[in-house]
Motif scaffolding. Sequence first.
Motif, PDB file in Angstrom:
ATOM      1  N   GLU A  38      44.535-100.105 -46.815  1.00 13.19           N
ATOM      2  CA  GLU A  38      43.457 -99.120 -46.858  1.00 13.19           C
ATOM      3  C   GLU A  38      42.113 -99.741 -46.480  1.00 13.19           C
ATOM      4  O   GLU A  38      41.313 -99.126 -45.770  1.00 13.19           O
ATOM      5  N   VAL A  42      39.768 -98.548 -43.381  1.00  9.45           N
ATOM      6  CA  VAL A  42      38.368 -98.160 -43.565  1.00  9.45           C
ATOM      7  C   VAL A  42      37.463 -99.011 -42.681  1.00  9.45           C
ATOM      8  O   VAL A  42      36.516 -98.496 -42.066  1.00  9.45           O
ATOM      9  N   VAL A  67      32.220 -96.040 -45.126  1.00  9.54           N
ATOM     10  CA  VAL A  67      32.838 -96.856 -46.181  1.00  9.54           C
ATOM     11  C   VAL A  67      32.661 -96.207 -47.547  1.00  9.54           C
ATOM     12  O   VAL A  67      33.605 -96.114 -48.337  1.00  9.54           O
ATOM     13  N   SER A  70      34.920 -93.126 -48.236  1.00 10.72           N
ATOM     14  CA  SER A  70      36.371 -93.311 -48.148  1.00 10.72           C
ATOM     15  C   SER A  70      37.018 -93.257 -49.530  1.00 10.72           C
ATOM     16  O   SER A  70      36.349 -93.369 -50.557  1.00 10.72           O
ATOM     17  N   SER A  81      30.085-103.272 -47.860  1.00  9.09           N
ATOM     18  CA  SER A  81      30.338-103.319 -46.417  1.00  9.09           C
ATOM     19  C   SER A  81      29.182-104.045 -45.743  1.00  9.09           C
ATOM     20  O   SER A  81      28.037-103.939 -46.171  1.00  9.09           O
TER      21      SER A  81
END
Length: 135
Positions: A38, A42, A67, A70, A81
């Motif tokens: 996952e 992403v 991000v 998600s 991120s």
Amino acid sequence: MRDRGISTPIEMMALTSLCLVAFVFIGFLGRLHSTGIEATSVARAAAREASMALTPVAAAGVADRVVSSSSLARRCSTLRSTFTWTRSGQGSWRGGSATVVVTCVVRAASLTGVWVPGVRTVTARDTQPVDRYQR
């Protein structure tokens, strides 16, 4: 004289305990792997969306939005991120590349379903080219 019937329940209890621990461990590995997949997905989606932005500043905002929106945000206790970009050969955004690194810190207890101490950090990185001829 030996009593042969006593050892079977003890052996079965040891075998049952071992099977239960193995079952929880396999579940832990499966959920950890799922989190890694996952996170990779992403990171790929965020880098792709960022590469379609018109400027690097707009791309950073788009990557953060992808991000944070998600489903990974619900699974991670800490989700970060990082957006970076590389200039093209001509020194501009167009023709360069957009890179997004997603870091997800997951509590081990959420991976196993039972209380287990510790955390795991899952990191995924993806780089996408910025279209040289975008409008």
